[in-house]
Each structure stands twice: as structure tokens, then as C-alpha cells.
Design a protein around this motif. Sequence first.
Motif, PDB file in Angstrom:
ATOM      1  N   VAL A 202       0.855  -1.201   0.000  1.00  0.00           N
ATOM      2  CA  VAL A 202       0.000   0.000   0.000  1.00  0.00           C
ATOM      3  C   VAL A 202       0.884   1.242   0.000  1.00  0.00           C
ATOM      4  O   VAL A 202       1.793   1.388   0.815  1.00  0.00           O
ATOM      5  CB  VAL A 202      -0.930   0.001   1.234  1.00  0.00           C
ATOM      6  N   GLN A 203       0.576   2.174  -0.928  1.00  0.00           N
ATOM      7  CA  GLN A 203       1.422   3.364  -1.087  1.00  0.00           C
ATOM      8  C   GLN A 203       0.724   4.664  -0.692  1.00  0.00           C
ATOM      9  O   GLN A 203       1.363   5.713  -0.601  1.00  0.00           O
ATOM     10  CB  GLN A 203       1.877   3.456  -2.546  1.00  0.00           C
ATOM     11  N   GLY A 204      -0.587   4.587  -0.500  1.00  0.00           N
ATOM     12  CA  GLY A 204      -1.320   5.788  -0.097  1.00  0.00           C
ATOM     13  C   GLY A 204      -2.650   5.388   0.510  1.00  0.00           C
ATOM     14  O   GLY A 204      -3.170   4.303   0.233  1.00  0.00           O
ATOM     15  N   PHE A 205      -3.191   6.260   1.377  1.00  0.00           N
ATOM     16  CA  PHE A 205      -4.413   5.914   2.117  1.00  0.00           C
ATOM     17  C   PHE A 205      -5.493   6.983   1.963  1.00  0.00           C
ATOM     18  O   PHE A 205      -5.186   8.182   1.947  1.00  0.00           O
ATOM     19  CB  PHE A 205      -4.114   5.792   3.606  1.00  0.00           C
ATOM     20  N   LEU A 206      -6.749   6.521   1.914  1.00  0.00           N
ATOM     21  CA  LEU A 206      -7.880   7.401   2.189  1.00  0.00           C
ATOM     22  C   LEU A 206      -8.210   7.209   3.660  1.00  0.00           C
ATOM     23  O   LEU A 206      -8.570   6.100   4.074  1.00  0.00           O
ATOM     24  CB  LEU A 206      -9.107   7.013   1.342  1.00  0.00           C
ATOM     25  N   ALA A 207      -8.067   8.244   4.462  1.00  0.00           N
ATOM     26  CA  ALA A 207      -8.396   8.130   5.886  1.00  0.00           C
ATOM     27  C   ALA A 207      -9.907   8.333   6.059  1.00  0.00           C
ATOM     28  O   ALA A 207     -10.547   9.019   5.268  1.00  0.00           O
ATOM     29  CB  ALA A 207      -7.613   9.159   6.688  1.00  0.00           C
ATOM     30  N   PRO A 208     -10.463   7.725   7.120  1.00  0.00           N
ATOM     31  CA  PRO A 208     -11.923   7.742   7.294  1.00  0.00           C
ATOM     32  C   PRO A 208     -12.446   9.084   7.811  1.00  0.00           C
ATOM     33  O   PRO A 208     -12.043   9.553   8.872  1.00  0.00           O
ATOM     34  CB  PRO A 208     -12.160   6.630   8.326  1.00  0.00           C
ATOM     35  N   GLY A 209     -13.381   9.662   7.055  1.00  0.00           N
ATOM     36  CA  GLY A 209     -13.924  10.981   7.396  1.00  0.00           C
ATOM     37  C   GLY A 209     -14.609  11.024   8.748  1.00  0.00           C
ATOM     38  O   GLY A 209     -14.428  11.985   9.513  1.00  0.00           O
ATOM     39  N   HIS A 210     -15.411   9.990   9.078  1.00  0.00           N
ATOM     40  CA  HIS A 210     -16.146  10.030  10.353  1.00  0.00           C
ATOM     41  C   HIS A 210     -15.200  10.004  11.544  1.00  0.00           C
ATOM     42  O   HIS A 210     -15.373  10.757  12.502  1.00  0.00           O
ATOM     43  CB  HIS A 210     -17.113   8.832  10.450  1.00  0.00           C
ATOM     44  N   VAL A 211     -14.205   9.124  11.471  1.00  0.00           N
ATOM     45  CA  VAL A 211     -13.241   9.025  12.579  1.00  0.00           C
ATOM     46  C   VAL A 211     -12.522  10.362  12.752  1.00  0.00           C
ATOM     47  O   VAL A 211     -12.336  10.856  13.872  1.00  0.00           O
ATOM     48  CB  VAL A 211     -12.223   7.883  12.322  1.00  0.00           C
ATOM     49  N   CYS A 212     -12.122  10.959  11.629  1.00  0.00           N
ATOM     50  CA  CYS A 212     -11.365  12.216  11.690  1.00  0.00           C
ATOM     51  C   CYS A 212     -12.247  13.387  12.132  1.00  0.00           C
ATOM     52  O   CYS A 212     -11.735  14.377  12.659  1.00  0.00           O
ATOM     53  CB  CYS A 212     -10.708  12.516  10.348  1.00  0.00           C
ATOM     54  N   THR A 213     -13.556  13.291  11.933  1.00  0.00           N
ATOM     55  CA  THR A 213     -14.448  14.328  12.446  1.00  0.00           C
ATOM     56  C   THR A 213     -14.303  14.407  13.964  1.00  0.00           C
ATOM     57  O   THR A 213     -14.296  15.477  14.561  1.00  0.00           O
ATOM     58  CB  THR A 213     -15.916  14.018  12.069  1.00  0.00           C
TER      59      THR A 213
END
Length: 378
Positions: A202-213
Motif C-alpha cells: 500500500v502506497q497511499g491511504f484514504l483516511a476515514p472521514g467520520h473518525v477524523c471528524t
Amino acid sequence: MKYVDEYRDEAAAQRYVEAIQRTVTRPWTLMEICGGQTHTILKFGLDRMLPEEVTLVHGPGCPVCVTPVELLDKAIAIASRPERCPEPCPEPRRRAVEGVTFFSFGDMLRVPGSHKDLLMVKAEGGDVRMVYSPLDALKLAQQDSGREVVFFAVGFETTAPANAMAVWQAQQMGLPNFSVLAAHVLVPPAIEAILSAPGNEVQGFLAPGHVCTVMGYWEYEPIAEQYRVPIVVTGFEPVDILQGLYMTLKALEEGRWEVENQYARSVRREGNVQAQQIIRQVFDVTDRAWRGIGVIPRSGLRLREEYAEFDAERRFDVADMAVEEAPECIAGLILQGRKKPPECTAFGTRCTPEHPLGAPMVSSEGACAAYYRYGQKT
Ligand code: SF4
């Protein structure tokens, strides 16, 4: 509808697909860490719109899926105790009560433990109830002091503030018959575990919007720096995800590794500070086992010592229960992005939503359920 229609707009989606096509010059592998994003990708066929150089893999973003069998067995053992505690009660914290009412989010009810699931406990006469909020469980504990009321506190950082608040309120109210079986997990340590695993692609991530809220994205910045990977905080609608993918791919192509925020309409860098405070007040960070993956250091939350009396594991003496995972289910490999659901020999045959062998086929956020539901066979 504001913030929904505009993020499902076909023309906007097409513009991002074209931008991705213009940007990508070589193979890249990206991972999303959110079951909601996985389902959007499969439902709208976003993975099929991307250039063949881009591989999307699905991470451990479904909280139900990563809850280990061991914890399910503990939940089942607690929920199966309808009997009155004998006198004198051998468990000091447990009073002579009518029995246990076990509250859980709906997705957990059908997740298989070693031998049965919570719905079977209910069919056998256990008082197992589906609930949308821990506060409903708290209300019952207040109204019926003759029952032990237990809430199954699963989830990522997103659900932790409400569960922490329920425990804090129980302490304020002096409720002796309320407890939680805590199984919270944290996203940043999971990303680190994936990145540091031998053979990681894996070279890049989409981080989770709800968690980051809730948590903001400052915790991801040292990870991006240490492992030199771009991480883009991303929402859940098709245009969100395509924009998040575009931002990640652009960073990769330009040789940048930083945290960017696609989901700015909901997420700020510092997150919801008050929600973080109540989490810290009630929970401690601890090592946590993830289903099919194993123990990830400092990747979970447990009740602080000051709230130990509300810990269902201690109250019901199930803390030392240990079991083996079912060998046929490759959920661990799927949750690490190393295999896709159709590569499981049981997928769609011995394992279906009606007869699930593993949690990713049960949960509304599970990758196996998404592939099955939206008919993807590869
Ligand atoms: S298809 Fe079923 S058995 Fe296979 S990994 Fe998914 S949940 Fe496990």
C-alpha cells in the motif's frame, strides 16, 4: 439535498475520473480504511472507472469485522446468563439480580462466535436487544435495578465518545447494574501495522472521514512523514472518494507525502476536542487483538481503573477467555488488503449474508458483504 446531491453528481465524478487519468503515469496501490467508503466504491463501481495502473485494496475499516471471535464469545457468555446469581453471590460486584439484558448494535447480533451468535442466544431465551445508542441501555439500567444491563461497546473512535459518556453518566448516577463490554479500536495504529508489515504494497491511504471528524488528523501526520505515504482524509459519497483518490494519486506522482483534507466540510485538523476529552477521561489506550490480524500495540481502548466497576469483563469474570479463529475464513488477509473477497474459496457458496462464516459477510460495512451485494466476482 445539500452535501449529498452535489457529491453524487455524475458530471463532477466524471471530471475527477478524467483528472485521475491525466495524472497517473505508473502503477499505484491505494487503501481505504472505512467500510462506508468500501461500500460506496463497490456500489457505484468507482474501482472500474480508474486507470488499470491504480489498484484499490480495502483495509480494516469495518469495526464489526475486526472484533475478534474471543470478544464475541465473551459477549455470548455474558448474554447467556439469565439466571439469578446464587446466594451468597460469589462475584463481589454482582448482586443477586434477575438476569442480564445485553444491548448491542444490530450488526453484531449475527456475527459468528466460536459456536453461536448473539441472535441464537436470544432464540434460546437470552434477553438480547438491538439498540442505536448506549444511552438506551443506560435508561433501562435506571428503570430496572433488578437486572444487570450490559452494553457491547464496539467501534472505532467515532462511537467512543457516546460510549464514554454513558459510562461517565452511570458513575455520576451511581448505577450499580450497568456495565460495558468495551471493544474499541483505533485507526492510526492499524495504518502503522499495515505499513510496517513485511511485503506491504500500500502506497497511499484514504483516511476515514467520520473518525477524523472526532479525532482530527494531526495523529496521521507523523505516520505520513515516517513512512512517506500520502494520507487524504476523505468523505463517503462518490465524488468525495474520487476527489480523495485524485489528491492521493497527485501527491504520489509529485513525490509528496503529507496529510490532506478532502472532507473539509466536516473535519478540522484538531477534531472535536470535547469528544476527545471524554474519551480520554473514561478510556485508556491498550493493546488490542484484531480479528484475523492479531494484536496491534496500543490500538484499542479499555476502561480506566477509575471506571473498572463498569467493566463487564471483570464483573462477569470472562476476562481470560481465549479461542481459535475459524481457519476457513480469510478475513484477516482481506482486512489487511492482501486478498479480495472473491479470492476466498467460501465466498458466495458456503459463505453468504444468509449463512455467514465470517464477520465481513455479516456487517453492513464488511468488504465481503459489499462484493456479494453489488455482484463483483473479481
Ligand atoms: S467470504 Fe466469508 S469466509 Fe470468506 S473471508 Fe469473507 S467472511 Fe470470511
